[in-house]
Design a protein around this motif. Structure first.
Motif: not given
Length: 404
Positions: A156, A180, A215-216, A219, A270, A272
């Motif tokens: 990522q 993700t 945060s990321r 997710k 990104n 994701w």
């Protein structure tokens, strides 16, 4: 063979929370899915209580099939395809390091996972928290911990990261999954290893696993909980857009001048999400899903969503989507199994002490084996009119009680 039937990638069973674990129900017989789903024109949150065919959700079995449909739709439009389990997996344990040899077709990878055993596991093992890139919540002392190196699974760094990581080494660089969703598959392999080795060796009960990240990585934690049904408690922290927030509401807030992350920005930042999502990021009202569906996919298992009042994270957007999620839990008779807490007033990924009691209630209930009910948590500093976003919803089904 280790590979499951293809339905595994959709949904294998509806589960209900018991006092200390999640008990599987028999998988229902669902109608054959279409080859693909059509785009829509829907300014509000898509209806969780109606199949794409127009059929209403009326029973627990219907809801399990609707969950399967929601999963497929999210994969088609934004997440990419979730592969079935690998052809084989062999787990070994040396000290605090679990080694996994994973084979998919002709591809093979050996992965190491760091494990901290619970302090008092007993004969059946104790609970453990999986940290997606680490944990920012106060994990109780004595609880087992598993550090999931999600960047190694699926990178990522930027949008060009797609195709990098051991998930893609196994499935091919051009696989459709965004990072993700790839993380959800990779966590599934960690759970496979725990199940294969057994609690006597690992000290961990694989039926009492939580997942968290901020945060990321929040997710990612939400995706793990939604797509890996063996997770008993999901705790996404400040996941914002791409996690707890609604794409539609985020676009609406952006149009009002808010500095908020939205779909059109996130795909430039990104990897994701699937490359497929790029087609829809400037017209999110055409996708037949939104992120209240993530809560629906976790249901009826434990879900405690922690957010913040930072504009970029979308306090209005997360509040709308998670209020809708709690409405789904309520209709299923398990409203208190999902909590949403946005107390705000603190820095990003700094856990607010005001949420400590609520967090503890969820950990005790779903991981600690307590029969005590969770706190009924719905807190937000954002003012929203939820009816503006659910006008198209059908009447919620009557008489479904997944707590029974």
């Amino acid at each position: 063979m280790y590979r499951h039937h293809a339905l595994w990638a959709i949904i294998t069973a509806l589960s209900i929370p018991a006092s200390a674990s999640v008990v599987p129900r028999q998988a229902p017989a669902c109608d054959a899915p279409p080859a693909s789903y059509a785009a829509v024109t829907e300014p509000g949150l898509p209806d969780p209580w109606k199949f794409v065919s127009g059929k209403a959700v009326a029973t627990a079995e219907d809801f399990a099939c609707r969950q399967a449909e929601m999963s497929r739709i999210m994969q088609q439009f934004e997440l990419g395809d979730l592969p079935p389990p690998p052809d084989s997996l062999t787990a070994t344990l040396s000290g605090t390091s679990m080694s996994l040899v994973i084979k998919v077709g002709s591809n093979s990878k050996t992965i190491s996972v760091s494990i901290t055993k619970p302090s008092s596991p007993g004969t059946s093992g104790g609970p453990a928290m999986i940290g997606v890139g680490g944990a920012n919540i106060p994990v109780p002392s004595g609880m087992g911990r598993i550090n999931f190196g999600n960047d190694a699974c699926a990178a990522q760094q930027n949008p060009n990261s797609h195709g990098s990581g051991w998930f893609f080494d196994l499935h091919g660089k051009s696989h459709s999954a965004g990072a993700t969703l790839a993380w959800a598959w990779c966590v599934g392999r960690i759970i496979d290893g725990l199940e294969q080795l057994g609690a006597a060796k690992t000290g961990i009960d694989p039926k009492r696993l939580g997942v968290t990240g901020c945060s990321r990585n929040g997710k990612g934690a939400f995706m793990v909980g939604a797509f890996e049904k063996r997770i008993a408690l999901t705790i996404p922290q400040e996941s914002g857009s791409g996690g707890a927030a609604s794409w539609r509401v985020s676009d609406s807030e952006y149009a009002k001048g808010k500095n908020i992350q939205r779909a059109a920005q996130i795909v430039r930042e990104n990897a994701w999400f699937s490359p497929r999502f790029v087609t829809y990021v400037n017209k999110t009202d055409t996708i037949p899903e939104d992120h209240h569906f993530l809560a629906a996919l976790v249901a009826p298992r434990g879900l405690f969503v922690i957010e913040n009042d930072i504009d970029w994270l979308g306090p209005v957007s997360t509040t709308v989507a998670m209020k809708a999620g709690r409405m789904i839990y309520e209709a299923l008779g398990v409203k208190a199994n999902m909590g949403f807490s946005l107390v705000g007033g603190h820095s990003h990924c700094s856990f607010p002490s005001a949420s400590s009691a609520d967090l503890t209630s969820y950990i005790n209930r779903f991981l600690g084996g307590s029969a005590t009910a969770t706190n009924d948590v719905e807190k937000s500093k954002a003012t929203v009119v939820i009816d503006d976003w659910i006008k198209s919803w059908s009447a919620a089904p009557k008489g479904i009680n997944l707590a029974a």
